[in-house]
Write a protein that holds these residues in place. Sequence first.
Motif, PDB file in Angstrom:
ATOM      1  N   VAL A 179     -15.040  17.091   5.640  1.00  0.00           N
ATOM      2  CA  VAL A 179     -14.101  16.079   5.177  1.00  0.00           C
ATOM      3  C   VAL A 179     -14.016  16.014   3.653  1.00  0.00           C
ATOM      4  O   VAL A 179     -12.936  15.807   3.089  1.00  0.00           O
ATOM      5  CB  VAL A 179     -14.446  14.700   5.780  1.00  0.00           C
ATOM      6  CG1 VAL A 179     -15.733  14.123   5.201  1.00  0.00           C
ATOM      7  CG2 VAL A 179     -13.276  13.737   5.629  1.00  0.00           C
ATOM      8  N   ASP A 180     -15.137  16.235   2.949  1.00  0.00           N
ATOM      9  CA  ASP A 180     -15.082  16.172   1.484  1.00  0.00           C
ATOM     10  C   ASP A 180     -14.278  17.338   0.909  1.00  0.00           C
ATOM     11  O   ASP A 180     -13.553  17.183  -0.087  1.00  0.00           O
ATOM     12  CB  ASP A 180     -16.474  16.108   0.867  1.00  0.00           C
ATOM     13  CG  ASP A 180     -17.404  17.214   1.342  1.00  0.00           C
ATOM     14  OD1 ASP A 180     -17.034  17.967   2.262  1.00  0.00           O
ATOM     15  OD2 ASP A 180     -18.516  17.321   0.800  1.00  0.00           O
ATOM     16  N   ILE A 181     -14.381  18.508   1.538  1.00  0.00           N
ATOM     17  CA  ILE A 181     -13.588  19.652   1.096  1.00  0.00           C
ATOM     18  C   ILE A 181     -12.118  19.447   1.440  1.00  0.00           C
ATOM     19  O   ILE A 181     -11.226  19.804   0.657  1.00  0.00           O
ATOM     20  CB  ILE A 181     -14.118  20.958   1.711  1.00  0.00           C
ATOM     21  CG1 ILE A 181     -15.535  21.223   1.203  1.00  0.00           C
ATOM     22  CG2 ILE A 181     -13.205  22.141   1.367  1.00  0.00           C
ATOM     23  CD1 ILE A 181     -16.183  22.470   1.791  1.00  0.00           C
ATOM     24  N   PHE A 182     -11.852  18.832   2.594  1.00  0.00           N
ATOM     25  CA  PHE A 182     -10.461  18.504   2.928  1.00  0.00           C
ATOM     26  C   PHE A 182      -9.858  17.588   1.877  1.00  0.00           C
ATOM     27  O   PHE A 182      -8.725  17.791   1.427  1.00  0.00           O
ATOM     28  CB  PHE A 182     -10.364  17.850   4.308  1.00  0.00           C
ATOM     29  CG  PHE A 182      -8.951  17.476   4.679  1.00  0.00           C
ATOM     30  CD1 PHE A 182      -8.124  18.393   5.309  1.00  0.00           C
ATOM     31  CD2 PHE A 182      -8.423  16.234   4.352  1.00  0.00           C
ATOM     32  CE1 PHE A 182      -6.806  18.073   5.625  1.00  0.00           C
ATOM     33  CE2 PHE A 182      -7.120  15.900   4.655  1.00  0.00           C
ATOM     34  CZ  PHE A 182      -6.305  16.824   5.296  1.00  0.00           C
ATOM     35  N   PHE A 183     -10.605  16.555   1.482  1.00  0.00           N
ATOM     36  CA  PHE A 183     -10.103  15.642   0.453  1.00  0.00           C
ATOM     37  C   PHE A 183      -9.743  16.397  -0.817  1.00  0.00           C
ATOM     38  O   PHE A 183      -8.690  16.174  -1.421  1.00  0.00           O
ATOM     39  CB  PHE A 183     -11.156  14.569   0.122  1.00  0.00           C
ATOM     40  CG  PHE A 183     -11.393  13.552   1.196  1.00  0.00           C
ATOM     41  CD1 PHE A 183     -10.363  13.145   2.034  1.00  0.00           C
ATOM     42  CD2 PHE A 183     -12.648  12.992   1.376  1.00  0.00           C
ATOM     43  CE1 PHE A 183     -10.582  12.189   3.031  1.00  0.00           C
ATOM     44  CE2 PHE A 183     -12.878  12.041   2.359  1.00  0.00           C
ATOM     45  CZ  PHE A 183     -11.840  11.638   3.189  1.00  0.00           C
ATOM     46  N   GLN A 184     -10.633  17.297  -1.251  1.00  0.00           N
ATOM     47  CA  GLN A 184     -10.380  18.031  -2.486  1.00  0.00           C
ATOM     48  C   GLN A 184      -9.129  18.890  -2.376  1.00  0.00           C
ATOM     49  O   GLN A 184      -8.278  18.890  -3.279  1.00  0.00           O
ATOM     50  CB  GLN A 184     -11.577  18.903  -2.848  1.00  0.00           C
ATOM     51  CG  GLN A 184     -11.407  19.625  -4.170  1.00  0.00           C
ATOM     52  CD  GLN A 184     -12.667  20.328  -4.617  1.00  0.00           C
ATOM     53  OE1 GLN A 184     -13.014  21.377  -4.098  1.00  0.00           O
ATOM     54  NE2 GLN A 184     -13.352  19.740  -5.598  1.00  0.00           N
ATOM     55  N   THR A 185      -8.999  19.619  -1.281  1.00  0.00           N
ATOM     56  CA  THR A 185      -7.846  20.500  -1.094  1.00  0.00           C
ATOM     57  C   THR A 185      -6.550  19.704  -0.991  1.00  0.00           C
ATOM     58  O   THR A 185      -5.547  20.021  -1.645  1.00  0.00           O
ATOM     59  CB  THR A 185      -8.050  21.356   0.170  1.00  0.00           C
ATOM     60  OG1 THR A 185      -9.169  22.228  -0.033  1.00  0.00           O
ATOM     61  CG2 THR A 185      -6.825  22.186   0.483  1.00  0.00           C
ATOM     62  N   TRP A 186      -6.550  18.668  -0.191  1.00  0.00           N
ATOM     63  CA  TRP A 186      -5.352  17.850   0.054  1.00  0.00           C
ATOM     64  C   TRP A 186      -4.894  17.135  -1.208  1.00  0.00           C
ATOM     65  O   TRP A 186      -3.702  17.163  -1.562  1.00  0.00           O
ATOM     66  CB  TRP A 186      -5.703  16.844   1.154  1.00  0.00           C
ATOM     67  CG  TRP A 186      -4.633  15.877   1.544  1.00  0.00           C
ATOM     68  CD1 TRP A 186      -3.360  16.165   1.946  1.00  0.00           C
ATOM     69  CD2 TRP A 186      -4.761  14.452   1.594  1.00  0.00           C
ATOM     70  NE1 TRP A 186      -2.685  14.996   2.240  1.00  0.00           N
ATOM     71  CE2 TRP A 186      -3.530  13.936   2.038  1.00  0.00           C
ATOM     72  CE3 TRP A 186      -5.802  13.567   1.321  1.00  0.00           C
ATOM     73  CZ2 TRP A 186      -3.311  12.575   2.203  1.00  0.00           C
ATOM     74  CZ3 TRP A 186      -5.585  12.208   1.495  1.00  0.00           C
ATOM     75  CH2 TRP A 186      -4.355  11.727   1.925  1.00  0.00           C
ATOM     76  N   LEU A 187      -5.832  16.523  -1.928  1.00  0.00           N
ATOM     77  CA  LEU A 187      -5.461  15.705  -3.085  1.00  0.00           C
ATOM     78  C   LEU A 187      -5.216  16.533  -4.337  1.00  0.00           C
ATOM     79  O   LEU A 187      -4.436  16.134  -5.198  1.00  0.00           O
ATOM     80  CB  LEU A 187      -6.537  14.649  -3.338  1.00  0.00           C
ATOM     81  CG  LEU A 187      -6.561  13.566  -2.249  1.00  0.00           C
ATOM     82  CD1 LEU A 187      -7.920  12.910  -2.157  1.00  0.00           C
ATOM     83  CD2 LEU A 187      -5.482  12.527  -2.506  1.00  0.00           C
ATOM     84  N   SER A 188      -5.856  17.691  -4.448  1.00  0.00           N
ATOM     85  CA  SER A 188      -5.546  18.565  -5.575  1.00  0.00           C
ATOM     86  C   SER A 188      -4.119  19.100  -5.445  1.00  0.00           C
ATOM     87  O   SER A 188      -3.434  19.311  -6.439  1.00  0.00           O
ATOM     88  CB  SER A 188      -6.551  19.723  -5.644  1.00  0.00           C
ATOM     89  OG  SER A 188      -7.850  19.239  -5.905  1.00  0.00           O
ATOM     90  N   LYS A 189      -3.680  19.285  -4.214  1.00  0.00           N
ATOM     91  CA  LYS A 189      -2.326  19.783  -3.980  1.00  0.00           C
ATOM     92  C   LYS A 189      -1.271  18.721  -4.257  1.00  0.00           C
ATOM     93  O   LYS A 189      -0.237  19.000  -4.874  1.00  0.00           O
ATOM     94  CB  LYS A 189      -2.190  20.293  -2.544  1.00  0.00           C
ATOM     95  CG  LYS A 189      -0.856  20.963  -2.258  1.00  0.00           C
ATOM     96  CD  LYS A 189      -0.834  21.558  -0.863  1.00  0.00           C
ATOM     97  CE  LYS A 189       0.490  22.292  -0.608  1.00  0.00           C
ATOM     98  NZ  LYS A 189       0.506  22.921   0.739  1.00  0.00           N
ATOM     99  N   ASN A 190      -1.520  17.471  -3.821  1.00  0.00           N
ATOM    100  CA  ASN A 190      -0.487  16.442  -3.992  1.00  0.00           C
ATOM    101  C   ASN A 190      -0.659  15.614  -5.269  1.00  0.00           C
ATOM    102  O   ASN A 190       0.252  14.855  -5.637  1.00  0.00           O
ATOM    103  CB  ASN A 190      -0.407  15.525  -2.754  1.00  0.00           C
ATOM    104  CG  ASN A 190      -1.699  14.765  -2.481  1.00  0.00           C
ATOM    105  OD1 ASN A 190      -2.364  14.274  -3.385  1.00  0.00           O
ATOM    106  ND2 ASN A 190      -2.064  14.652  -1.203  1.00  0.00           N
ATOM    107  N   GLY A 191      -1.802  15.724  -5.927  1.00  0.00           N
ATOM    108  CA  GLY A 191      -1.998  15.031  -7.202  1.00  0.00           C
ATOM    109  C   GLY A 191      -2.128  13.527  -7.101  1.00  0.00           C
ATOM    110  O   GLY A 191      -1.927  12.821  -8.094  1.00  0.00           O
ATOM    111  N   LYS A 192      -2.507  13.009  -5.926  1.00  0.00           N
ATOM    112  CA  LYS A 192      -2.549  11.554  -5.707  1.00  0.00           C
ATOM    113  C   LYS A 192      -3.962  10.988  -5.744  1.00  0.00           C
ATOM    114  O   LYS A 192      -4.213   9.884  -5.245  1.00  0.00           O
ATOM    115  CB  LYS A 192      -1.927  11.212  -4.352  1.00  0.00           C
ATOM    116  CG  LYS A 192      -0.503  11.726  -4.159  1.00  0.00           C
ATOM    117  CD  LYS A 192       0.496  11.049  -5.068  1.00  0.00           C
ATOM    118  CE  LYS A 192       1.917  11.492  -4.727  1.00  0.00           C
ATOM    119  NZ  LYS A 192       2.918  10.895  -5.630  1.00  0.00           N
ATOM    120  N   GLY A 193      -4.895  11.718  -6.333  1.00  0.00           N
ATOM    121  CA  GLY A 193      -6.265  11.233  -6.394  1.00  0.00           C
ATOM    122  C   GLY A 193      -6.581  10.513  -7.694  1.00  0.00           C
ATOM    123  O   GLY A 193      -6.040  10.839  -8.755  1.00  0.00           O
TER     124      GLY A 193
END
Length: 254
Positions: A179-193
């Motif tokens: 889940v932590d790697i998913f967060f990094q991949t997902w949010l780095s792509k959309n820039g919403k972190g």
Amino acid sequence: MKLQTYLINLDGSEKRFNSAKAQLDRQNISFERFSAYDGRGKMLSEFEHYNDQQAQLLLGRSLLNSEIGCYLSHYGCVEKFLKSDADYLIVLEDDMKIGDNFKQTIDQIFDYLDQHPKIDWYLMNIAAKKKKFAKDIIQFDQYSLWHAYYFPIRGLGLIWSRKGAEQFIKAAYSIYLPVDIFFQTWLSKNGKGLGVWPALVRPAGLDSDILGTVASQGITRKQKENRQLSYEFKKQKRMWRDRLFALKHLISLS
């Protein structure tokens, strides 16, 4: 504004729960215990939404059953939050240590965000180990709130917006990354972190519930994960791809 807090805790992990509860009680932070999904001892085929083919493609190995349990615990927290009337959700894992100014800083952050609704964000990491590809937004005493374009790996302390939670439920239905790697991949792509630095939440250093009893038998995490030769290559490929996404977001707002 209504803020909800969940503490993820495995049934039977009283030491972790009592340690976390004492810290939250000292700062008068109300919370709910969220019973963690215990994936240990289960076959991978028992997890309905686990995609091993995709895990092998992106990660270079199968997920540990305990990693899937961690994923489902975070997913379950978000599902429960969306059924409530709360505006924001704090998710804490029970192996955590918070500072004396935790609540004060959280209150300052949300006072600022409520006054600046144009900041479009999904998830805030308050336990970041590193700060990379970041753009500061504002300073609160010794803490800074920043755009975390390369979202930090560590799910120990997170804050969800309702919009982010809604998008996560849609994006994360299939399980193929921790889940932590998913967060990094997902949010780095959309820039919403977003992130807070230095971290408001740090590891307490309690014995691992992820590795379970194998840690005491001399089996390392690397051995348990059964990493193949392609693992490191796929890891570097994934990280550089995410960094490229982060760099594009950083440059576009510079």
